[in-house]
Design a protein around this motif. Sequence first.
Motif, PDB file in Angstrom:
ATOM      1  N   ARG A  39       0.845  -1.195   0.000  1.00 49.79           N
ATOM      2  CA  ARG A  39       0.000   0.000   0.000  1.00 49.79           C
ATOM      3  C   ARG A  39       0.876   1.239   0.000  1.00 49.79           C
ATOM      4  N   ASP A  40       0.331   2.312  -0.539  1.00 52.25           N
ATOM      5  CA  ASP A  40       0.949   3.625  -0.497  1.00 52.25           C
ATOM      6  C   ASP A  40      -0.092   4.556   0.089  1.00 52.25           C
ATOM      7  N   ASN A  41       0.025   4.812   1.390  1.00 51.23           N
ATOM      8  CA  ASN A  41      -0.991   5.613   2.063  1.00 51.23           C
ATOM      9  C   ASN A  41      -1.062   7.027   1.496  1.00 51.23           C
ATOM     10  N   ALA A  42       0.054   7.568   1.094  1.00 54.60           N
ATOM     11  CA  ALA A  42       0.067   8.931   0.568  1.00 54.60           C
ATOM     12  C   ALA A  42      -0.731   9.037  -0.724  1.00 54.60           C
ATOM     13  N   LYS A  43      -0.745   7.948  -1.482  1.00 52.02           N
ATOM     14  CA  LYS A  43      -1.483   7.939  -2.751  1.00 52.02           C
ATOM     15  C   LYS A  43      -2.836   7.248  -2.618  1.00 52.02           C
ATOM     16  N   ASN A  44      -3.147   6.776  -1.412  1.00 47.03           N
ATOM     17  CA  ASN A  44      -4.401   6.036  -1.198  1.00 47.03           C
ATOM     18  C   ASN A  44      -4.560   4.902  -2.211  1.00 47.03           C
ATOM     19  N   THR A  45      -3.489   4.184  -2.398  1.00 48.99           N
ATOM     20  CA  THR A  45      -3.464   3.147  -3.427  1.00 48.99           C
ATOM     21  C   THR A  45      -2.913   1.842  -2.860  1.00 48.99           C
ATOM     22  N   VAL A  46      -3.532   0.747  -3.257  1.00 51.70           N
ATOM     23  CA  VAL A  46      -3.070  -0.585  -2.909  1.00 51.70           C
ATOM     24  C   VAL A  46      -2.656  -1.288  -4.197  1.00 51.70           C
ATOM     25  N   TYR A  47      -1.579  -2.036  -4.105  1.00 50.46           N
ATOM     26  CA  TYR A  47      -1.058  -2.735  -5.272  1.00 50.46           C
ATOM     27  C   TYR A  47      -1.067  -4.243  -5.041  1.00 50.46           C
ATOM     28  N   LEU A  48      -1.180  -4.969  -6.125  1.00 50.98           N
ATOM     29  CA  LEU A  48      -1.033  -6.416  -6.067  1.00 50.98           C
ATOM     30  C   LEU A  48      -0.045  -6.821  -7.153  1.00 50.98           C
ATOM     31  N   GLN A  49       1.165  -7.130  -6.728  1.00 50.86           N
ATOM     32  CA  GLN A  49       2.184  -7.595  -7.669  1.00 50.86           C
ATOM     33  C   GLN A  49       2.003  -9.099  -7.845  1.00 50.86           C
ATOM     34  N   MET A  50       1.783  -9.512  -9.073  1.00 48.41           N
ATOM     35  CA  MET A  50       1.509 -10.916  -9.360  1.00 48.41           C
ATOM     36  C   MET A  50       2.625 -11.470 -10.241  1.00 48.41           C
ATOM     37  N   ASN A  51       3.369 -12.394  -9.707  1.00 49.33           N
ATOM     38  CA  ASN A  51       4.466 -13.031 -10.436  1.00 49.33           C
ATOM     39  C   ASN A  51       4.162 -14.501 -10.657  1.00 49.33           C
ATOM     40  N   SER A  52       4.908 -15.105 -11.560  1.00 47.61           N
ATOM     41  CA  SER A  52       4.748 -16.534 -11.854  1.00 47.61           C
ATOM     42  C   SER A  52       3.285 -16.886 -12.093  1.00 47.61           C
ATOM     43  N   LEU A  53       2.652 -16.092 -12.904  1.00 52.17           N
ATOM     44  CA  LEU A  53       1.222 -16.282 -13.143  1.00 52.17           C
ATOM     45  C   LEU A  53       0.941 -17.613 -13.828  1.00 52.17           C
ATOM     46  N   LYS A  54      -0.198 -18.178 -13.472  1.00 51.82           N
ATOM     47  CA  LYS A  54      -0.634 -19.460 -14.002  1.00 51.82           C
ATOM     48  C   LYS A  54      -1.977 -19.287 -14.706  1.00 51.82           C
ATOM     49  N   PRO A  55      -2.298 -20.163 -15.634  1.00 49.93           N
ATOM     50  CA  PRO A  55      -3.612 -20.051 -16.295  1.00 49.93           C
ATOM     51  C   PRO A  55      -4.771 -20.047 -15.295  1.00 49.93           C
ATOM     52  N   GLU A  56      -4.629 -20.736 -14.191  1.00 46.79           N
ATOM     53  CA  GLU A  56      -5.705 -20.761 -13.197  1.00 46.79           C
ATOM     54  C   GLU A  56      -5.843 -19.447 -12.440  1.00 46.79           C
ATOM     55  N   ASP A  57      -4.940 -18.495 -12.652  1.00 50.17           N
ATOM     56  CA  ASP A  57      -5.096 -17.162 -12.075  1.00 50.17           C
ATOM     57  C   ASP A  57      -6.010 -16.282 -12.923  1.00 50.17           C
ATOM     58  N   THR A  58      -6.412 -16.776 -14.082  1.00 49.92           N
ATOM     59  CA  THR A  58      -7.297 -16.018 -14.956  1.00 49.92           C
ATOM     60  C   THR A  58      -8.613 -15.752 -14.253  1.00 49.92           C
ATOM     61  N   ALA A  59      -8.966 -14.476 -14.161  1.00 53.52           N
ATOM     62  CA  ALA A  59     -10.188 -14.085 -13.453  1.00 53.52           C
ATOM     63  C   ALA A  59     -10.375 -12.579 -13.565  1.00 53.52           C
ATOM     64  N   LEU A  60     -11.536 -12.157 -13.148  1.00 49.77           N
ATOM     65  CA  LEU A  60     -11.792 -10.731 -12.960  1.00 49.77           C
ATOM     66  C   LEU A  60     -11.392 -10.407 -11.529  1.00 49.77           C
ATOM     67  N   TYR A  61     -10.473  -9.488 -11.373  1.00 51.60           N
ATOM     68  CA  TYR A  61      -9.943  -9.145 -10.057  1.00 51.60           C
ATOM     69  C   TYR A  61     -10.607  -7.867  -9.551  1.00 51.60           C
ATOM     70  N   TYR A  62     -11.112  -7.947  -8.329  1.00 50.47           N
ATOM     71  CA  TYR A  62     -11.788  -6.825  -7.706  1.00 50.47           C
ATOM     72  C   TYR A  62     -10.994  -6.361  -6.492  1.00 50.47           C
ATOM     73  N   CYS A  63     -10.923  -5.057  -6.306  1.00 51.51           N
ATOM     74  CA  CYS A  63     -10.421  -4.551  -5.041  1.00 51.51           C
ATOM     75  C   CYS A  63     -11.611  -4.089  -4.206  1.00 51.51           C
ATOM     76  N   ALA A  64     -11.426  -4.127  -2.917  1.00 54.70           N
ATOM     77  CA  ALA A  64     -12.506  -3.780  -2.004  1.00 54.70           C
ATOM     78  C   ALA A  64     -11.924  -3.119  -0.766  1.00 54.70           C
ATOM     79  N   ALA A  65     -12.746  -2.321  -0.108  1.00 51.97           N
ATOM     80  CA  ALA A  65     -12.324  -1.620   1.100  1.00 51.97           C
ATOM     81  C   ALA A  65     -13.326  -1.884   2.220  1.00 51.97           C
TER      82      ALA A  65
END
Length: 122
Positions: free
Chosen positions: A70-96
């Motif tokens: 997270r970057d509180n100053a930018k009010n932003t959350v990140y998700l770094q995704m490495n070594s992606l697999k076909p089963e990671d295919t999806a619609l990704y939602y962020c929530a608070a």
Amino acid sequence: QLQASGGGLVQAGGSLRLSCAASGRTSSTYGMGWFRQAPGKEREFVSAITWRGGIILYAESVKGRFTISRDNAKNTVYLQMNSLKPEDTALYYCAAKTGSGRLNQAGGYDYWGQGTLVTVSS
């Protein structure tokens, strides 16, 4: 409001970084999470982080491959995704969520972004 971005098409083994920018009354945010929903499947928890306390959770399926930050100053959350697999295919939602409680339960979140599509080809 939550604005998710960063999705796209990537080959297996590749990486993507998702971003979720929060606007409005962010001072009441307790935590933010990422969930995903693949076609024909239920929405599932991916990762979450508290806004101040530094609690971080991951689903077993992404541990060691995904990193939330997270970057509180930018009010932003990140998700770094490495070594992606076909089963990671999806619609990704962020929530608070504004209340404390279990970060891995979708029902406890108050606000949801529009989703960003991640497609991993084999």
